[in-house]
Design an enzyme around this catalytic site. Structure first.
Site, PDB file in Angstrom:
ATOM      1  N   ASP A 195      12.629  -5.152  -3.478  1.00  0.00           N
ATOM      2  CA  ASP A 195      12.234  -3.522  -3.254  1.00  0.00           C
ATOM      3  C   ASP A 195      12.166  -3.542  -1.821  1.00  0.00           C
ATOM      4  O   ASP A 195      11.346  -3.990  -1.190  1.00  0.00           O
ATOM      5  CB  ASP A 195      11.085  -3.423  -4.011  1.00  0.00           C
ATOM      6  CG  ASP A 195      10.554  -1.862  -3.823  1.00  0.00           C
ATOM      7  OD1 ASP A 195      11.108  -1.356  -2.816  1.00  0.00           O
ATOM      8  OD2 ASP A 195       9.543  -1.745  -4.635  1.00  0.00           O
ATOM      9  N   GLN A 198       9.990   0.028   1.850  1.00  0.00           N
ATOM     10  CA  GLN A 198       9.231  -0.191   2.903  1.00  0.00           C
ATOM     11  C   GLN A 198       9.553  -1.052   4.188  1.00  0.00           C
ATOM     12  O   GLN A 198       8.995  -1.029   5.148  1.00  0.00           O
ATOM     13  CB  GLN A 198       7.716  -0.549   2.451  1.00  0.00           C
ATOM     14  CG  GLN A 198       6.945   0.642   1.626  1.00  0.00           C
ATOM     15  CD  GLN A 198       6.614   1.996   2.258  1.00  0.00           C
ATOM     16  OE1 GLN A 198       6.797   2.083   3.590  1.00  0.00           O
ATOM     17  NE2 GLN A 198       6.416   2.826   1.518  1.00  0.00           N
ATOM     18  N   CYS A 359       0.078   4.323  -5.597  1.00  0.00           N
ATOM     19  CA  CYS A 359       1.145   3.911  -6.819  1.00  0.00           C
ATOM     20  C   CYS A 359       1.156   2.358  -6.947  1.00  0.00           C
ATOM     21  O   CYS A 359       2.230   1.903  -7.151  1.00  0.00           O
ATOM     22  CB  CYS A 359       2.545   4.514  -6.589  1.00  0.00           C
ATOM     23  SG  CYS A 359       2.820   6.071  -6.538  1.00  0.00           S
TER      24      CYS A 359
END
Ligand code: PMP
Length: 403
Positions: A195, A198, A359
């Site tokens: 992922d 960021q 989150c």
């Protein structure tokens, strides 16, 4: 020296709000004029639906769309444009993998996640695990908020089918050694999904060097529009995976007896795609390519260090996450004040930060917290932003202490 003040002038939002100190960059980045112009130009000059159009606007729109795919492929050093699937964002990219490749997993198979994952990299796997009887294994963190790599190694086995890991934690900024994680996981034949939400705006991403099987990110976190994201995987793997959503664009042939599917990436792009957003994303990547990426990254880290050095002088502040390898994100709590109250006071002083669980409830829970105040940096932030944040925070804490 990176000239953030000059660069900031390219972001129209700051001319509308000259006093704004925007430190909510991990949530979404502001957009440079180049991105806004590109979308507007597309709608004014090229707007049509893509593929198979028999007129020149359709050709122009298709070219713009496929050029955007090429720009993305080059930006992350993909081998070919066919490796780039356009999605709505990181969340949709992960759900796509969970709902397609994930369905090849069987009861007893294991997926390794880490404690610091964003909900987007937890919930789709949980839903898949429930559907298919899989087990989720969770890598613990060390006291600094970095992954406990020994624990990770102890979780790997022949049952491991996937390691899904964020490259950078959105909540506490820890940077994970994703290349090494891929090497370890591959020794057990497991796939790795990274992922990159960021990471992409703040470091140069080379998907071949990382060596993951899937890499996902969102356009809005890399100075581009919302509503667009990217799933990268090798074309061979993508072509082995069945489609997810059905509809136009993703088929080869359709009859009532049976449909056949287009090759990747189109088999995963059912329906009219977010064309203008891909154009905006490509503009964002081109804009970023024009910056000195090394200087930019150093600038952001220097701001985070300046902030954390200042915070260290405030005894009422506790910083969460002190991993040696840390992005330009700082999460903090206060001895006698609630992060939400502090953020409200800061907002009155035109300072935008985020509060809450970001989150990442399991991470916050592991830290014994329900929320933090998070300051996160981007290219247009300046040393003055940090000084103003620090003095406003000091004033706010004094004020809340008196009340
Ligand atoms: N993963 C991480 C690490 C994130 O920071 C975010 C966004 N906060 C996401 C996933 C989800 O991204 P999006 O909401 O753009 O799909």
């Amino acid at each position: 020296m990176f000239d953030a003040l000059t660069l900031k002038k390219q972001f129209p939002i700051f001319s509308h709000y000259p006093e704004l100190i925007y430190l909510d960059n991990a949530a979404t980045l502001q957009k440079p004029l180049a991105v806004l112009d590109a979308e507007r130009f597309y709608y004014e000059h090229h707007n049509a639906n893509v593929h198979r159009g028999a007129h020149r606007l359709a050709t122009a729109a298709t070219e713009a769309f496929e050029n955007a795919r090429h720009t993305v492929a080059q930006f992350i050093n993909a081998v070919s444009d066919d490796e780039i699937v356009f999605t709505r964002g990181t969340t949709e990219g992960i759900n796509l993998v969970a709902n397609t490749w994930g369905n090849t997993l069987a009861a007893g198979d294991e997926i390794i996640l880490s404690t610091l994952e964003h909900h987007a990299n937890i919930v789709p796997w949980q839903m898949l695990a429930e559907r298919r009887g899989l087990t989720l294994k969770i890598i613990q963190l060390d006291a600094q908020g970095a992954l406990d790599l020994t624990h990770f190694l102890s979780l790997l086995s022949n049952k491991t089918k996937l390691v899904a890991i964020s490259q950078v934690s959105n909540a506490i900024g820890s940077i994970q050694p994703v290349q090494w994680i891929c090497q370890q996981a591959h020794q057990y034949g497991a796939k790795v999904l990274v992922d990159g939400a960021q990471a992409v705006a703040h470091s140069v991403i080379d998907v071949q060097e990382i060596g993951a099987d899937f890499y996902v990110f969102s356009g809005h976190k890399i100075y581009g529009p919302t509503g667009i994201g990217v799933l990268w995987a090798h074309a061979k793997l993508l072509n082995e995976i069945p489609p997810w959503q059905g509809g136009g664009e993703m088929i080869a042939t359709v009859s009532f007896e049976r449909s056949t599917y287009a090759a990747a990436p189109y088999r995963f792009e059912a329906g009219t795609p977010p064309i203008a957003q891909t154009v905006g994303l490509a503009a964002a990547l081109n804009w970023l390519n024009q910056q000195d990426r090394t200087a930019l990254a150093e600038h952001e880290i220097a701001l985070r260090q300046q902030l954390e050095e200042g915070l260290a002088q405030l005894p009422a502040v506790k910083i969460h996450g002190q991993s040696a390898n840390k992005a330009a994100i700082t999460s903090m709590t206060f001895m006698d004040a609630h992060p939400y109250d502090v953020a409200q006071f800061l907002d009155h002083q035109h300072i935008a930060v985020r509060v809450g669980h970001h989150c990442a409830q399991p991470l916050l829970h592991s830290l014994g917290l329900s929320g933090t105040l998070r300051a996160s940096f981007a290219a247009y932030n300046t040393a003055q932003d940090v000084s103003r944040f620090l003095s406003s925070l000091q004033n706010t804490l004094d004020l809340l202490d008196e009340s």
